[in-house]
Design a protein around this motif. Structure first.
Motif, PDB file in Angstrom:
ATOM      1  N   VAL A 108      22.941  47.187 -22.705  1.00 23.25           N
ATOM      2  CA  VAL A 108      22.288  46.648 -24.034  1.00 23.25           C
ATOM      3  C   VAL A 108      23.559  46.513 -24.926  1.00 23.25           C
ATOM      4  CG1 VAL A 108      20.912  46.977 -26.084  1.00 23.25           C
ATOM      5  CG2 VAL A 108      19.877  47.507 -23.768  1.00 23.25           C
ATOM      6  N   ASN A 116      17.517  41.987 -26.743  1.00 26.85           N
ATOM      7  CA  ASN A 116      18.543  42.505 -26.166  1.00 26.85           C
ATOM      8  C   ASN A 116      18.319  43.182 -24.738  1.00 26.85           C
ATOM      9  OD1 ASN A 116      19.875  41.358 -28.316  1.00 26.85           O
ATOM     10  ND2 ASN A 116      20.202  43.433 -29.265  1.00 26.85           N
ATOM     11  N   VAL A 172      25.629  43.478 -24.440  1.00 27.23           N
ATOM     12  CA  VAL A 172      24.705  42.321 -24.951  1.00 27.23           C
ATOM     13  C   VAL A 172      25.230  42.234 -26.552  1.00 27.23           C
ATOM     14  CG1 VAL A 172      22.458  41.229 -25.398  1.00 27.23           C
ATOM     15  CG2 VAL A 172      22.751  42.270 -23.099  1.00 27.23           C
ATOM     16  N   LYS A 173      24.775  43.391 -27.070  1.00 31.18           N
ATOM     17  CA  LYS A 173      25.240  43.353 -28.615  1.00 31.18           C
ATOM     18  C   LYS A 173      26.726  42.980 -28.763  1.00 31.18           C
ATOM     19  CE  LYS A 173      21.769  46.832 -29.439  1.00 31.18           C
ATOM     20  NZ  LYS A 173      21.366  48.367 -30.257  1.00 31.18           N
TER      21      LYS A 173
END
Length: 55
Positions: free
Chosen positions: A21, A10, A24-25
């Motif tokens: 991040v 990630n 992304v998650k």
């Protein structure tokens, strides 16, 4: 999916796309729900099955 297929974490994906991040998650969670999977590996396999990733 490209970066996921390459095995990037990630953190690596976030750096490459200039996003956090957490973003992304969030995107991965959305992808997992749409593909009805619970892991990165299952997502890649499903993407191949649905023709989302060229062979």
């Amino acid at each position: 999916m490209h970066w996921l297929l390459q095995g990037n974490s990630n953190e690596e994906i976030a750096k490459r796309l200039y996003i956090t991040v957490a973003t992304v998650k969030a995107h991965l969670t959305s992808i997992f729900k749409k593909l009805q999977v619970t892991s990165r590996t299952q997502a890649v396999v499903s993407a191949f099955k649905f023709g989302l990733i060229p062979v």
